[in-house]
Design an enzyme around this catalytic site. Sequence first.
Site, PDB file in Angstrom:
ATOM      1  N   ARG A 164      -8.107  -0.727   5.517  1.00 22.01           N
ATOM      2  CA  ARG A 164      -7.342   0.284   4.778  1.00 22.01           C
ATOM      3  C   ARG A 164      -5.999  -0.269   4.327  1.00 22.01           C
ATOM      4  NH1 ARG A 164      -8.042   6.193   7.172  1.00 22.01           N
ATOM      5  NH2 ARG A 164      -6.798   6.538   5.318  1.00 22.01           N
ATOM      6  N   ILE A 209       9.706   7.083  16.312  1.00 18.76           N
ATOM      7  CA  ILE A 209       9.193   7.837  15.150  1.00 18.76           C
ATOM      8  C   ILE A 209       7.934   8.614  15.550  1.00 18.76           C
ATOM      9  CG2 ILE A 209       8.453   7.690  12.720  1.00 18.76           C
ATOM     10  CD1 ILE A 209      11.194   6.474  13.003  1.00 18.76           C
ATOM     11  N   ASP A 257       5.771   0.762  11.882  1.00 19.87           N
ATOM     12  CA  ASP A 257       4.519   0.116  11.456  1.00 19.87           C
ATOM     13  C   ASP A 257       4.417  -1.348  11.888  1.00 19.87           C
ATOM     14  OD1 ASP A 257       3.761   2.512  10.363  1.00 19.87           O
ATOM     15  OD2 ASP A 257       4.262   1.985   8.300  1.00 19.87           O
ATOM     16  N   LYS A 263       0.841  -1.219   0.000  1.00 19.68           N
ATOM     17  CA  LYS A 263       0.000   0.000   0.000  1.00 19.68           C
ATOM     18  C   LYS A 263       0.866   1.254   0.000  1.00 19.68           C
ATOM     19  CE  LYS A 263      -1.486   1.559   4.081  1.00 19.68           C
ATOM     20  NZ  LYS A 263      -1.290   2.934   4.518  1.00 19.68           N
ATOM     21  N   ASN A 264       1.863   1.306   0.891  1.00 16.58           N
ATOM     22  CA  ASN A 264       2.622   2.552   1.043  1.00 16.58           C
ATOM     23  C   ASN A 264       3.603   2.802  -0.096  1.00 16.58           C
ATOM     24  OD1 ASN A 264       1.201   3.116   3.314  1.00 16.58           O
ATOM     25  ND2 ASN A 264       2.829   2.597   4.772  1.00 16.58           N
ATOM     26  N   ARG A 277      -4.456  10.687   4.738  1.00 16.56           N
ATOM     27  CA  ARG A 277      -3.351  11.600   4.929  1.00 16.56           C
ATOM     28  C   ARG A 277      -2.312  11.513   3.816  1.00 16.56           C
ATOM     29  NH1 ARG A 277       1.170  12.263   6.675  1.00 16.56           N
ATOM     30  NH2 ARG A 277       1.617  14.281   7.601  1.00 16.56           N
ATOM     31  N   ARG A 306       1.504  14.844  12.973  1.00 19.70           N
ATOM     32  CA  ARG A 306       2.164  14.481  11.715  1.00 19.70           C
ATOM     33  C   ARG A 306       2.283  15.725  10.838  1.00 19.70           C
ATOM     34  NH1 ARG A 306      -0.223   9.001   9.416  1.00 19.70           N
ATOM     35  NH2 ARG A 306       1.691   9.046   8.205  1.00 19.70           N
ATOM     36  N   PRO A 307       3.221  16.623  11.224  1.00 20.37           N
ATOM     37  CA  PRO A 307       3.356  17.874  10.472  1.00 20.37           C
ATOM     38  C   PRO A 307       3.923  17.619   9.071  1.00 20.37           C
ATOM     39  CG  PRO A 307       5.125  17.662  12.095  1.00 20.37           C
ATOM     40  CD  PRO A 307       4.203  16.485  12.300  1.00 20.37           C
ATOM     41  N   ILE A 308       3.813  18.620   8.202  1.00 24.57           N
ATOM     42  CA  ILE A 308       4.448  18.495   6.873  1.00 24.57           C
ATOM     43  C   ILE A 308       5.425  19.658   6.650  1.00 24.57           C
ATOM     44  CG2 ILE A 308       2.618  17.130   5.789  1.00 24.57           C
ATOM     45  CD1 ILE A 308       1.739  19.774   4.388  1.00 24.57           C
ATOM     46  N   ASP A 309       5.934  20.196   7.767  1.00 25.82           N
ATOM     47  CA  ASP A 309       6.851  21.336   7.657  1.00 25.82           C
ATOM     48  C   ASP A 309       8.088  21.022   6.816  1.00 25.82           C
ATOM     49  OD1 ASP A 309       7.317  19.563   9.882  1.00 25.82           O
ATOM     50  OD2 ASP A 309       8.911  20.894  10.553  1.00 25.82           O
ATOM     51  N   CYS A 312      -4.171  13.241  13.187  1.00 30.60           N
ATOM     52  CA  CYS A 312      -3.974  11.815  12.955  1.00 30.60           C
ATOM     53  C   CYS A 312      -3.870  11.143  14.307  1.00 30.60           C
ATOM     54  CB  CYS A 312      -2.703  11.593  12.149  1.00 30.60           C
ATOM     55  SG  CYS A 312      -2.371   9.861  11.852  1.00 30.60           S
TER      56      CYS A 312
HETATM   57  C1  EPZ Z   1       4.939   7.045   6.080  1.00 30.22           C
HETATM   58  O1  EPZ Z   1       4.267   8.184   6.625  1.00 30.22           O
HETATM   59  C2  EPZ Z   1       3.937   5.913   6.099  1.00 30.22           C
HETATM   60  N1  EPZ Z   1       2.759   6.290   5.303  1.00 30.22           N
HETATM   61  C3  EPZ Z   1       3.522   5.581   7.532  1.00 30.22           C
HETATM   62  O2  EPZ Z   1       2.704   4.432   7.463  1.00 30.22           O
HETATM   63  C4  EPZ Z   1       4.775   5.253   8.345  1.00 30.22           C
HETATM   64  O3  EPZ Z   1       4.414   5.039   9.696  1.00 30.22           O
HETATM   65  C5  EPZ Z   1       5.780   6.389   8.256  1.00 30.22           C
HETATM   66  O4  EPZ Z   1       6.078   6.688   6.864  1.00 30.22           O
HETATM   67  C6  EPZ Z   1       7.092   6.120   8.955  1.00 30.22           C
HETATM   68  O5  EPZ Z   1       7.693   4.990   8.405  1.00 30.22           O
HETATM   69  C7  EPZ Z   1       2.767   6.144   3.990  1.00 30.22           C
HETATM   70  O6  EPZ Z   1       3.759   5.768   3.395  1.00 30.22           O
HETATM   71  C8  EPZ Z   1       1.514   6.428   3.266  1.00 30.22           C
HETATM   72  P1  EPZ Z   1       7.250  10.388   7.906  1.00 30.22           P
HETATM   73  P2  EPZ Z   1       4.936   9.632   6.508  1.00 30.22           P
HETATM   74  O7  EPZ Z   1       7.101  11.713   7.230  1.00 30.22           O
HETATM   75  O8  EPZ Z   1       5.783   9.716   5.310  1.00 30.22           O
HETATM   76  C9  EPZ Z   1       8.002  13.600  11.366  1.00 30.22           C
HETATM   77  C10 EPZ Z   1       0.890   3.033   8.141  1.00 30.22           C
HETATM   78  O9  EPZ Z   1       0.426   2.501   9.184  1.00 30.22           O
HETATM   79  N2  EPZ Z   1       7.794  14.625  10.325  1.00 30.22           N
HETATM   80  O10 EPZ Z   1       8.376   9.527   7.454  1.00 30.22           O
HETATM   81  O11 EPZ Z   1       3.881  10.624   6.683  1.00 30.22           O
HETATM   82  C11 EPZ Z   1       6.737  12.790  11.633  1.00 30.22           C
HETATM   83  O12 EPZ Z   1       5.865  13.466  12.501  1.00 30.22           O
HETATM   84  C12 EPZ Z   1       1.515   4.380   8.209  1.00 30.22           C
HETATM   85  O13 EPZ Z   1       0.843   2.488   7.030  1.00 30.22           O
HETATM   86  C13 EPZ Z   1       7.964  15.954  10.653  1.00 30.22           C
HETATM   87  O14 EPZ Z   1       8.264  16.312  11.781  1.00 30.22           O
HETATM   88  O15 EPZ Z   1       5.866   9.608   7.781  1.00 30.22           O
HETATM   89  C14 EPZ Z   1       7.310  11.504  12.175  1.00 30.22           C
HETATM   90  O16 EPZ Z   1       7.667  11.702  13.528  1.00 30.22           O
HETATM   91  C15 EPZ Z   1       1.068   5.325   9.198  1.00 30.22           C
HETATM   92  N3  EPZ Z   1       7.768  16.894   9.665  1.00 30.22           N
HETATM   93  C16 EPZ Z   1       8.607  11.332  11.379  1.00 30.22           C
HETATM   94  O17 EPZ Z   1       8.924  12.653  10.887  1.00 30.22           O
HETATM   95  C17 EPZ Z   1       7.456  16.543   8.381  1.00 30.22           C
HETATM   96  O18 EPZ Z   1       7.303  17.443   7.535  1.00 30.22           O
HETATM   97  C18 EPZ Z   1       8.524  10.376  10.205  1.00 30.22           C
HETATM   98  O19 EPZ Z   1       7.331  10.636   9.453  1.00 30.22           O
HETATM   99  C19 EPZ Z   1       7.286  15.196   8.079  1.00 30.22           C
HETATM  100  C20 EPZ Z   1       7.476  14.233   9.065  1.00 30.22           C
END
Ligand code: EPZ
Length: 430
Positions: free
Chosen positions: A399, A329, A307, A22-23, A92, A121-124, A116
Amino acid sequence: MDVLRIRGGKRLQGEVTVSGAKNAALPIFAATLLTEEPCIIRNVPDLSDIRFMAEILDKLGATVEREDSRSWRIEAKKIASRAPYELVRKMRASVCLMGPLLGRVRASSVSLPGGCVIGPRPIDIHLKGFAKLGCSIEIAKGYVEIDGRNMRGADVFLGGRHGSTVLGTANILMAAVLTPGRTRIESAACEPEVVDLCHMLQAMGAKIEGVGSHALVVEGVERLHGCDYPVIPDRIEAGTLILAAAITEGDVTVKDMRPDHLPALLDKLEESGLPLTLTDESVRVRSNGQLKPVDVITHPHPGFPTDLQAQMSALMSVTPGLSIITEKIYPSRFMHVPELQRMGADISIEGSNAIVKGGGRLSGAPVMASDLRASAALVLAGLAANSDTWIQRVYHLDRGYEKIEDKLVALGADIERVSDRDIPNDLIDP
Ligand code: EPZ
């Protein structure tokens, strides 16, 4: 509403096949927007999140068709740049549309996804990366409005407090492949799903070096072409099935998977004494019922995946001895713990650590799924419990796990999808 009723105590045995990831499929679907030519995407799991993404691509103007149960054809001849809130809020992962929209039409208007359950889960970091590429960004009325008319290659650093970002790396990559000049992404995520996206983009004609490392170098090209691309197997589903075999003391071969995508899980299971036999595409678990507790710390790949943390906690809760599970994480990703406690697990939370005193037999109970991986942990606990477990809000499971109950039933589990009206009254209101 659907509920899963699990009669625990059955030892799993046999062979099971893993579905597509999926991811990996979600950003790959988004990447089809980078070309006006058709893309065929194969080995796609049949999941509600995939259907949401298909719906969003359709709304953006692409022609999205299912070729067969596992393959989709997506042709994005002409696309709009606005992804509306009513669709984005359902999933998301829609944030990863920003990169391809910027690459293709130099503008993106994607609703902010909102809260979430697994924590903030910021996107900064995504936005900082787009700004480095020359975009101007504004947040207005709940939407991130990005103007990419002045985009050019640049050095982009994607490290954050919790390591790199998977979808952030996907976003910057997808923007950079059609941006003039060279983009160097430092502290890039190297999860297998990011590598798969790189391979798909290369199949479309993108120029990317350093694939699989933390430093990606992208040379922007003027256009990309269509592709015919199979998605990798789902490492988290594979890991969940391996853990299901372990928790039921079973003998199960998990097939059509990539053991090299799960180094930390397999290492931890070997440390705990689980007999494993590996080939390039399968893992056989032959439990001898004698596991030792192990400590686990989640990290970005190749570390132990967040995960699989909830599912590993379920296994440790039936393994005699003390183990500490540390979540690095998403430090508050422990929603499965109160539900496991309802089944008799002895787990306490201290900050971002779960202290598991394992060994007792779990007892079935009505429990509530809160997110995808928490639901999977409850399924594993239910398989090991000595009475019926009723898992509510099973749409979370749907999902991310294709036909999970069919796969487990074929291995000998006693699981049935029933209605919440079937839960015995004395369990809800004793
Ligand atoms: C991906 O989410 C996966 N989702 C998540 O899968 C997975 O848990 C995660 O990666 C970590 O491996 C998909 O691929 C669709 P990140 P993503 O940005 O990319 C912080 C599942 O159950 N962060 O790598 O959104 C964040 O808060 C899920 O299938 C910032 O601070 O995760 C986290 O602590 C849920 N600012 C860390 O980084 C940002 O701009 C890693 O998050 C982005 C992230």
